[in-house]
Design an enzyme around this catalytic site. Structure first.
Site, PDB file in Angstrom:
ATOM      1  N   GLU A   1      -3.474   6.508  -2.867  1.00  0.00           N
ATOM      2  CA  GLU A   1      -4.512   7.513  -2.573  1.00  0.00           C
ATOM      3  C   GLU A   1      -4.102   8.926  -2.999  1.00  0.00           C
ATOM      4  OE1 GLU A   1      -5.288   6.865   1.627  1.00  0.00           O
ATOM      5  OE2 GLU A   1      -5.824   4.776   1.296  1.00  0.00           O
TER       6      GLU A   1
ATOM      7  N   ASN B   1      -2.627   2.853  -6.331  1.00  0.00           N
ATOM      8  CA  ASN B   1      -3.606   2.163  -5.493  1.00  0.00           C
ATOM      9  C   ASN B   1      -4.559   3.188  -4.873  1.00  0.00           C
ATOM     10  OD1 ASN B   1      -4.408  -0.320  -4.035  1.00  0.00           O
ATOM     11  ND2 ASN B   1      -3.533   0.631  -2.193  1.00  0.00           N
TER      12      ASN B   1
ATOM     13  N   HIS C   1     -12.569  -1.455   0.011  1.00  0.00           N
ATOM     14  CA  HIS C   1     -13.175  -1.282   1.343  1.00  0.00           C
ATOM     15  C   HIS C   1     -14.665  -0.985   1.152  1.00  0.00           C
ATOM     16  CE1 HIS C   1      -9.395  -1.394   3.481  1.00  0.00           C
ATOM     17  NE2 HIS C   1      -8.886  -0.481   2.687  1.00  0.00           N
TER      18      HIS C   1
ATOM     19  N   GLU D   1      -7.147  -4.499  -0.737  1.00  0.00           N
ATOM     20  CA  GLU D   1      -7.445  -4.339   0.701  1.00  0.00           C
ATOM     21  C   GLU D   1      -8.897  -4.692   0.997  1.00  0.00           C
ATOM     22  OE1 GLU D   1      -6.302  -0.380   2.060  1.00  0.00           O
ATOM     23  OE2 GLU D   1      -4.462  -0.402   0.864  1.00  0.00           O
TER      24      GLU D   1
ATOM     25  N   ASP E   1     -12.317  -5.544   2.343  1.00  0.00           N
ATOM     26  CA  ASP E   1     -13.085  -5.883   3.543  1.00  0.00           C
ATOM     27  C   ASP E   1     -14.491  -5.321   3.385  1.00  0.00           C
ATOM     28  OD1 ASP E   1     -12.556  -3.204   4.171  1.00  0.00           O
ATOM     29  OD2 ASP E   1     -11.335  -3.655   5.935  1.00  0.00           O
TER      30      ASP E   1
HETATM   31  O1  9MR Z   1      -5.139  -0.886   8.555  1.00  0.00           O
HETATM   32  C1  9MR Z   1      -4.292   0.217   8.743  1.00  0.00           C
HETATM   33  C2  9MR Z   1      -4.424   0.730  10.167  1.00  0.00           C
HETATM   34  O2  9MR Z   1      -3.918  -0.233  11.073  1.00  0.00           O
HETATM   35  C3  9MR Z   1      -3.706   2.043  10.317  1.00  0.00           C
HETATM   36  O3  9MR Z   1      -3.970   2.575  11.617  1.00  0.00           O
HETATM   37  C4  9MR Z   1      -4.184   3.013   9.255  1.00  0.00           C
HETATM   38  C5  9MR Z   1      -3.458   4.334   9.390  1.00  0.00           C
HETATM   39  O4  9MR Z   1      -3.720   5.224   8.367  1.00  0.00           O
HETATM   40  O5  9MR Z   1      -3.951   2.457   7.974  1.00  0.00           O
HETATM   41  C6  9MR Z   1      -4.692   1.299   7.758  1.00  0.00           C
HETATM   42  O6  9MR Z   1      -4.497   0.804   6.447  1.00  0.00           O
HETATM   43  C7  9MR Z   1      -4.914   1.649   5.384  1.00  0.00           C
HETATM   44  C8  9MR Z   1      -4.021   1.363   4.217  1.00  0.00           C
HETATM   45  O7  9MR Z   1      -2.678   1.520   4.576  1.00  0.00           O
HETATM   46  C9  9MR Z   1      -4.346   2.256   3.030  1.00  0.00           C
HETATM   47  N1  9MR Z   1      -5.747   2.167   2.682  1.00  0.00           N
HETATM   48  C10 9MR Z   1      -6.686   2.328   3.769  1.00  0.00           C
HETATM   49  C11 9MR Z   1      -6.351   1.371   4.905  1.00  0.00           C
HETATM   50  C12 9MR Z   1      -7.386   1.458   6.013  1.00  0.00           C
HETATM   51  O8  9MR Z   1      -7.357   2.733   6.602  1.00  0.00           O
END
Ligand code: 9MR
Length: 355
Positions: A169, A210, A246, A275, A277
């Site tokens: 990101e 990513n 997402h 990722e 969903d």
């Molecule tokens: O799914 C993850 C969640 O449990 C955490 O609280 C969160 C914190 O920033 O991160 C989520 O995973 C993220 C991933 O690492 C990067 N892309 C976005 C995902 C969803 O927020």
């Protein structure tokens, strides 16, 4: 039905009697072939790794979660356990237990691992963000800290990670380099540095950039393409593009996604959906589940239709453990199985995908 078949298969194996061919051919697929019994079988058939994010607590505590994860998937990503705040909560004090558990479980179950993530602006340890904010960590020290972090973590799992999300990101939704401590203190060169260090630490891992919204956001796509071209021109080791995937059914499906993926793979990168969903505004209805199934399937179709797309990973496989309800008020049900691990229409739709 599927469960009955699995039960029968287990009994058949136990007594070493081969399953009659007809028992395995009761579900004709859309192109005539037999529909795979599960995602692992699908993965072998379409030659795309099918992965899931894994959360450490249910992996340890929930037998059904663990069993389903290990039955269904050929690839895993630690949902949080490899993030910097998790692995180095106090400066110089490392806590690898969660990350180690994910890698160990994957190895035992013949699953590849995506490392997530080495450089990000979120889930940084407090000692680091505070130190940068109060000036006790200056730019030169920060660069050394980042280097050490990458060598420590990528080095620890050297040879055990198929692909690393080296930077996550790093472009914002306006298409600018994301404002972070990394950009602010180290300048844009931190991205090339991170890839070079990661490559030295684990020379065989595929190194990825990513991002989210990269399936459709033109400003973000163009800036990310520029970053990749620039890194390639400088012979920086970058190998892959990760589309987080997402999505939400309240938005149109990003129909240009195949074209976007091709723009990146035409640069010689491999691609992964990292990722996936598909969330919805609650309550769940059969119509919404059908739309969700279509979105999941179209993302996998996009991967299968691009020779360089090698992995399709979902961001948790069950609504029992999903980040969505905690982040989007009134939304949820974003994964392919419900809270009881019953397959949703999205799961069945994935099984129909063919190369
Ligand atoms: O799914 C993850 C969640 O449990 C955490 O609280 C969160 C914190 O920033 O991160 C989520 O995973 C993220 C991933 O690492 C990067 N892309 C976005 C995902 C969803 O927020």
């Amino acid at each position: 039905m599927k469960r009955v078949l699995l039960g029968l298969a287990a009994i058949a194996l136990a007594v070493a009697v081969p399953l009659p061919a007809t028992a395995a051919q009761t579900h004709p697929g859309q192109h005539g072939g037999r529909t795979p019994d599960n995602l692992r079988e699908l993965s072998h058939k379409i030659k795309v790794y099918i992965g899931s994010a894994v959360a450490v607590t249910p992996l340890a505590d929930e037998e059904d979660y663990r069993r389903t994860l290990n039955r269904e998937f050929t690839h895993v990503t630690a949902e949080n356990a490899m993030k910097w705040a998790e692995v180095e909560p106090q400066r110089g004090q490392y806590t690898w237990d969660g990350a180690d558990a994910v890698v160990r479980n994957a190895q035992r179950n013949h699953q590849k691992v995506r490392g997530h993530t080495l450089v990000w602006h979120n889930q940084l340890p407090e000692w680091l963000t505070t130190g940068v904010a109060d000036g006790s960590i200056d730019a030169a020290e920060l660069r050394g800290i980042l280097r050490d972090h990458i060598f420590k973590e990528a080095g620890r799992y050297r040879g055990k990670i198929r692909a690393w999300d080296v930077v996550n990101e790093v472009v914002d939704d306006e298409g600018n380099l994301r404002n972070s401590i990394w950009l602010e203190k180290l300048g844009p060169g931190y991205i090339a540095d991170a890839f070079r260090w990661a490559h030295q630490a684990d020379p065989h891992a595929k190194l990825y950039i990513n991002d989210y919204n990269l399936e459709w956001n033109t400003a973000k796509i163009n800036q990310t393409l520029n970053i990749v071209k620039d890194l390639k021109a400088k012979r920086v080791p970058i190998h892959g593009i990760g589309f987080q995937g997402h999505l939400g059914i309240q938005y149109d499906y990003p129909a240009d996604f195949p074209t976007v993926m091709k723009q990146f793979t035409d640069l010689g990168l491999e691609a992964a959906i990292t990722e996936a969903d598909v969330r919805m505004v609650l309550p769940v209805t059969p119509e919404k589940l059908a739309t969700q199934a279509d979105y999941y399937k179209r993302m996998l179709d996009t991967c299968v239709d691009n020779r360089r797309c090698v992995e399709y990973t979902v961001w948790s496989f069950t609504d029992r453990h999903s980040w969505v309800p905690g982040w989007f008020e009134g939304e949820g049900a974003a994964t392919i199985m419900d809270e009881n691990l019953a397959p949703k229409p999205a799961y069945d739709a994935l099984l129909t995908v063919r190369r």
